[in-house]
Scaffold this motif. Structure first.
Motif, PDB file in Angstrom:
ATOM      1  N   GLU A  88       0.844  -1.312   0.076  1.00 54.20           N
ATOM      2  CA  GLU A  88       0.224   0.266  -0.050  1.00 54.20           C
ATOM      3  C   GLU A  88       1.003   1.412   0.080  1.00 54.20           C
ATOM      4  OE1 GLU A  88      -4.101   0.694   2.094  1.00 54.20           O
ATOM      5  OE2 GLU A  88      -2.389   1.259   3.463  1.00 54.20           O
ATOM      6  N   GLY A  89       0.758   2.096  -1.286  1.00 57.28           N
ATOM      7  CA  GLY A  89       1.671   3.021  -1.105  1.00 57.28           C
ATOM      8  C   GLY A  89       1.507   4.046  -2.176  1.00 57.28           C
ATOM      9  N   SER A  90       2.150   4.991  -2.659  1.00 54.27           N
ATOM     10  CA  SER A  90       2.059   5.750  -3.751  1.00 54.27           C
ATOM     11  C   SER A  90       2.963   5.683  -4.965  1.00 54.27           C
ATOM     12  CB  SER A  90       2.229   7.388  -3.107  1.00 54.27           C
ATOM     13  OG  SER A  90       1.175   7.724  -2.188  1.00 54.27           O
ATOM     14  N   ASP A  91       2.563   6.250  -6.030  1.00 50.85           N
ATOM     15  CA  ASP A  91       3.822   6.134  -7.262  1.00 50.85           C
ATOM     16  C   ASP A  91       4.228   7.544  -7.505  1.00 50.85           C
ATOM     17  OD1 ASP A  91       2.872   3.454  -7.730  1.00 50.85           O
ATOM     18  OD2 ASP A  91       1.141   4.238  -9.164  1.00 50.85           O
ATOM     19  N   PHE A  92       5.623   7.425  -7.349  1.00 52.19           N
ATOM     20  CA  PHE A  92       6.686   8.612  -7.580  1.00 52.19           C
ATOM     21  C   PHE A  92       7.330   8.477  -8.783  1.00 52.19           C
ATOM     22  CE2 PHE A  92       5.829   8.255  -2.853  1.00 52.19           C
ATOM     23  CZ  PHE A  92       4.694   9.445  -2.649  1.00 52.19           C
ATOM     24  N   VAL A  93       7.536   9.738  -9.332  1.00 59.94           N
ATOM     25  CA  VAL A  93       8.806   9.720 -10.507  1.00 59.94           C
ATOM     26  C   VAL A  93       9.723  10.728  -9.927  1.00 59.94           C
ATOM     27  CG1 VAL A  93       9.579  10.483 -12.937  1.00 59.94           C
ATOM     28  CG2 VAL A  93       7.026   9.313 -12.295  1.00 59.94           C
ATOM     29  N   LEU A  94      11.159  10.271 -10.062  1.00 62.56           N
ATOM     30  CA  LEU A  94      12.369  10.889  -9.435  1.00 62.56           C
ATOM     31  C   LEU A  94      12.738  11.732 -10.998  1.00 62.56           C
ATOM     32  CD1 LEU A  94      13.939   8.549  -7.193  1.00 62.56           C
ATOM     33  CD2 LEU A  94      12.544  10.321  -6.657  1.00 62.56           C
ATOM     34  N   ARG A 189      -4.452  10.721  -8.347  1.00 60.65           N
ATOM     35  CA  ARG A 189      -4.497  11.168  -6.666  1.00 60.65           C
ATOM     36  C   ARG A 189      -3.466  10.354  -6.132  1.00 60.65           C
ATOM     37  NH1 ARG A 189      -8.763   8.148  -7.933  1.00 60.65           N
ATOM     38  NH2 ARG A 189      -9.556   6.261  -6.799  1.00 60.65           N
ATOM     39  N   TYR A 190      -2.922   9.191  -6.602  1.00 62.30           N
ATOM     40  CA  TYR A 190      -1.885   8.549  -5.923  1.00 62.30           C
ATOM     41  C   TYR A 190      -0.431   8.782  -6.086  1.00 62.30           C
ATOM     42  CZ  TYR A 190      -6.058   5.415  -5.370  1.00 62.30           C
ATOM     43  OH  TYR A 190      -7.219   5.130  -4.944  1.00 62.30           O
ATOM     44  N   SER A 191      -0.434   9.705  -7.163  1.00 58.77           N
ATOM     45  CA  SER A 191       1.088  10.078  -7.925  1.00 58.77           C
ATOM     46  C   SER A 191       1.569  11.442  -7.552  1.00 58.77           C
ATOM     47  CB  SER A 191       0.757   9.964  -9.549  1.00 58.77           C
ATOM     48  OG  SER A 191       0.034   8.753  -9.848  1.00 58.77           O
ATOM     49  N   GLY A 192       2.795  11.365  -7.694  1.00 61.71           N
ATOM     50  CA  GLY A 192       3.596  12.677  -7.481  1.00 61.71           C
ATOM     51  C   GLY A 192       4.857  12.695  -8.242  1.00 61.71           C
ATOM     52  N   ASP A 215      -4.123  19.756 -15.636  1.00 57.62           N
ATOM     53  CA  ASP A 215      -5.435  19.148 -16.029  1.00 57.62           C
ATOM     54  C   ASP A 215      -5.494  17.836 -15.441  1.00 57.62           C
ATOM     55  OD1 ASP A 215      -6.237  21.261 -17.319  1.00 57.62           O
ATOM     56  OD2 ASP A 215      -5.496  20.545 -19.269  1.00 57.62           O
ATOM     57  N   ALA A 216      -4.311  16.928 -15.258  1.00 55.09           N
ATOM     58  CA  ALA A 216      -4.263  15.751 -14.906  1.00 55.09           C
ATOM     59  C   ALA A 216      -4.362  15.643 -13.290  1.00 55.09           C
ATOM     60  CB  ALA A 216      -3.009  15.206 -15.218  1.00 55.09           C
ATOM     61  N   GLY A 217      -4.233  16.707 -12.618  1.00 55.90           N
ATOM     62  CA  GLY A 217      -4.035  16.708 -11.154  1.00 55.90           C
ATOM     63  C   GLY A 217      -2.959  16.065 -10.344  1.00 55.90           C
ATOM     64  N   ILE A 218      -1.921  16.033 -11.272  1.00 57.84           N
ATOM     65  CA  ILE A 218      -0.660  15.491 -10.410  1.00 57.84           C
ATOM     66  C   ILE A 218       0.178  16.393  -9.714  1.00 57.84           C
ATOM     67  CG2 ILE A 218       1.487  14.454 -11.001  1.00 57.84           C
ATOM     68  CD1 ILE A 218      -0.077  13.380 -13.769  1.00 57.84           C
ATOM     69  N   MET A 219       0.400  16.182  -8.627  1.00 53.85           N
ATOM     70  CA  MET A 219       1.366  16.903  -7.895  1.00 53.85           C
ATOM     71  C   MET A 219       2.774  16.896  -8.326  1.00 53.85           C
ATOM     72  SD  MET A 219       2.339  16.495  -3.742  1.00 53.85           S
ATOM     73  CE  MET A 219       0.705  16.490  -3.133  1.00 53.85           C
ATOM     74  N   VAL A 220       3.378  18.053  -8.314  1.00 56.64           N
ATOM     75  CA  VAL A 220       4.971  18.236  -8.472  1.00 56.64           C
ATOM     76  C   VAL A 220       5.720  18.858  -7.526  1.00 56.64           C
ATOM     77  CG1 VAL A 220       6.845  19.049 -10.229  1.00 56.64           C
ATOM     78  CG2 VAL A 220       4.558  18.388 -10.997  1.00 56.64           C
ATOM     79  N   CYS A 221       6.445  18.255  -6.676  1.00 56.92           N
ATOM     80  CA  CYS A 221       7.521  19.053  -5.814  1.00 56.92           C
ATOM     81  C   CYS A 221       8.746  19.148  -6.344  1.00 56.92           C
ATOM     82  CB  CYS A 221       7.594  18.009  -4.703  1.00 56.92           C
ATOM     83  SG  CYS A 221       5.913  17.828  -3.668  1.00 56.92           S
ATOM     84  N   CYS A 222       9.377  20.456  -6.206  1.00 54.14           N
ATOM     85  CA  CYS A 222      10.523  20.906  -6.823  1.00 54.14           C
ATOM     86  C   CYS A 222      11.879  20.978  -5.577  1.00 54.14           C
ATOM     87  CB  CYS A 222      10.399  22.145  -7.389  1.00 54.14           C
ATOM     88  SG  CYS A 222       9.060  22.044  -8.701  1.00 54.14           S
ATOM     89  N   VAL A 223      12.917  20.244  -6.008  1.00 55.38           N
ATOM     90  CA  VAL A 223      14.081  20.332  -5.307  1.00 55.38           C
ATOM     91  C   VAL A 223      15.116  21.423  -6.124  1.00 55.38           C
ATOM     92  CG1 VAL A 223      15.867  19.371  -4.211  1.00 55.38           C
ATOM     93  CG2 VAL A 223      13.554  18.088  -4.249  1.00 55.38           C
ATOM     94  N   GLY A 224      15.272  22.411  -5.796  1.00 56.04           N
ATOM     95  CA  GLY A 224      16.368  23.495  -6.192  1.00 56.04           C
ATOM     96  C   GLY A 224      17.502  23.386  -5.758  1.00 56.04           C
ATOM     97  N   ALA A 225      18.474  23.077  -6.583  1.00 55.72           N
ATOM     98  CA  ALA A 225      19.923  23.079  -6.482  1.00 55.72           C
ATOM     99  C   ALA A 225      20.799  24.241  -6.733  1.00 55.72           C
ATOM    100  CB  ALA A 225      20.537  21.677  -6.972  1.00 55.72           C
ATOM    101  N   GLY A 226      21.467  24.690  -5.845  1.00 56.02           N
ATOM    102  CA  GLY A 226      22.476  25.867  -6.268  1.00 56.02           C
ATOM    103  C   GLY A 226      22.254  26.829  -5.248  1.00 56.02           C
ATOM    104  N   SER A 227      23.441  27.702  -5.311  1.00 56.18           N
ATOM    105  CA  SER A 227      23.554  29.062  -4.322  1.00 56.18           C
ATOM    106  C   SER A 227      22.878  29.987  -5.202  1.00 56.18           C
ATOM    107  CB  SER A 227      24.877  29.043  -3.791  1.00 56.18           C
ATOM    108  OG  SER A 227      25.810  29.356  -5.028  1.00 56.18           O
ATOM    109  N   GLU A 228      22.455  31.086  -4.667  1.00 50.46           N
ATOM    110  CA  GLU A 228      21.962  32.267  -4.994  1.00 50.46           C
ATOM    111  C   GLU A 228      23.107  33.131  -6.002  1.00 50.46           C
ATOM    112  OE1 GLU A 228      20.187  34.985  -2.690  1.00 50.46           O
ATOM    113  OE2 GLU A 228      18.329  33.280  -2.075  1.00 50.46           O
ATOM    114  N   SER A 229      24.483  32.735  -5.723  1.00 50.99           N
ATOM    115  CA  SER A 229      25.477  33.433  -6.279  1.00 50.99           C
ATOM    116  C   SER A 229      26.025  33.101  -7.611  1.00 50.99           C
ATOM    117  CB  SER A 229      26.654  33.708  -5.463  1.00 50.99           C
ATOM    118  OG  SER A 229      27.026  32.374  -4.914  1.00 50.99           O
TER     119      SER A 229
END
Length: 332
Positions: A88-94, A189-192, A215-229
């Motif tokens: 029992e879990g969710s489906d994720f794409v890295l 609703r089970y995917s991210g 439109d599909a209702g898929i959640m996207v979480c973002c990991v930003g890499a790098g310094s502001e400079s």
């Protein structure tokens, strides 16, 4: 299930019938040769210590040992039967950016390695979920389809490099479209999708991709890499990427792009500033996704059982050496 691991030795079994024929012929020939000395009953009296039964027993044991050795050589293996296990879990794409800008070392050792570390932390946080791996730069490709095998996912993460994409550049829109293809249809609703990137985008296709995701209702979480400079981009350890006019290229992360993607898809954005940074906000948000039940077919590894044939063969051959063809002396 049973399988033969070394079938090339199977032809040796063809020697059993000729060997048995030779042994039978030998006993028949021996009896006929002794019969020439006189009637068989009288000849037996001349050989009071000889036991025909013991001789047959010794020969039989040798044949059995030979067959056991052959069974050991072909290496019979058992196991491999599949069994269904429910999770029992969710489906994720890295979704991992492997463009050259991810080699910038404003995060030690570089942006890509820090992103890989964060991806591993997310993987370990969801032991019962399925993961897919998509790498992108100027083009995107699915390196690993959706699977519950976390060991395979971890190997895929470890193997990521700037060579994982066929075309260099940065096309986040194409990457998001490829990630959508890796997820099951009508189960959003089970995917991210977890996007790991510095936010640089050269093709400007994000808006179209985000419309499909919304439109599909898929959640996207973002990991930003790098310094502001920002930072220069080392290419081969000795040289830096330049613009063709001798000027070193400075790559500066674009956090605003990633914040917009996360906001439009009901996800969250986190800024990765070190290789030990924990993506806890993303893990917490992904925990809110509904979980579904799915079946995983596990295969039991095959195990060799050759020892169960070779050990008896050795014991039989040892026993055969202690058996003589002479009868036990009778006490009068």
């Amino acid at each position: 299930m049973i399988r033969i691991a070394q079938p090339e030795y199977g032809y040796l079994f063809l020697s059993i019938l000729p060997m048995a024929a030779v042994l039978i012929f030998h006993f028949i020939w021996r009896k006929k040769a002794l019969s020439k000395l006189g009637e068989w009953n009288l000849v037996q009296l001349l050989l009071p210590d000889y036991s025909r039964g013991r001789s047959i027993l010794k020969t039989g044991l040798t044949v059995v040992a030979f067959i056991s050795i052959l069974l050991g050589l072909v290496n019979i293996q058992t196991g491999g039967a599949g069994k269904m296990v429910q999770h029992e879990g969710s489906d994720f794409v890295l979704l991992m950016d492997v463009s050259n800008s991810m080699l910038a070392d404003d995060i030690q050792p570089n942006r890509l390695e820090a992103a890989k570390s964060a991806a591993s932390q997310i993987l370990h946080a969801f032991p019962d979920s399925r993961f897919a791996m998509v790498a992108f730069a100027g083009s995107a490709s699915t390196l690993l389809p959706l699977t519950p095998d976390h060991a395979a996912v971890q190997m895929s993460i470890a193997g990521l490099s700037s060579g994982s994409a066929e075309v260099q550049g940065s096309d986040i829109g194409a990457a998001l479209n490829e990630a959508m293809k890796a997820l099951p249809e009508n189960q959003n609703r089970y995917s991210g999708i977890i996007l790991f990137t510095d936010g640089e985008d050269h093709e400007h296709h994000i808006s179209q991709a985000m419309q499909k995701i919304a439109d599909a209702g898929i959640m996207v979480c973002c990991v930003g890499a790098g310094s502001e400079s920002g930072s220069t981009i080392p290419l081969d350890g000795t040289s830096l990427k330049n613009d063709g006019r001798g000027n070193n290229v400075i790559t500066i992360p674009d956090a605003s792009v990633l914040q917009s993607i996360a906001l439009k898809s009901n996800g969250v954005f986190t800024h990765l500033l070190s290789s030990t940074h924990s993506p806890g906000d993303i893990i917490d948000r992904l925990e809110e996704l509904q979980k579904k039940k799915f079946d995983e077919k596990l295969f039991v590894q095959y195990e060799s059982v050759f020892q169960y044939f070779l050990l008896p063969a050795l014991l039989i051959l040892m026993l055969e050496t202690f058996i003589t063809t002479r009868k036990k002396p009778t006490l009068n």
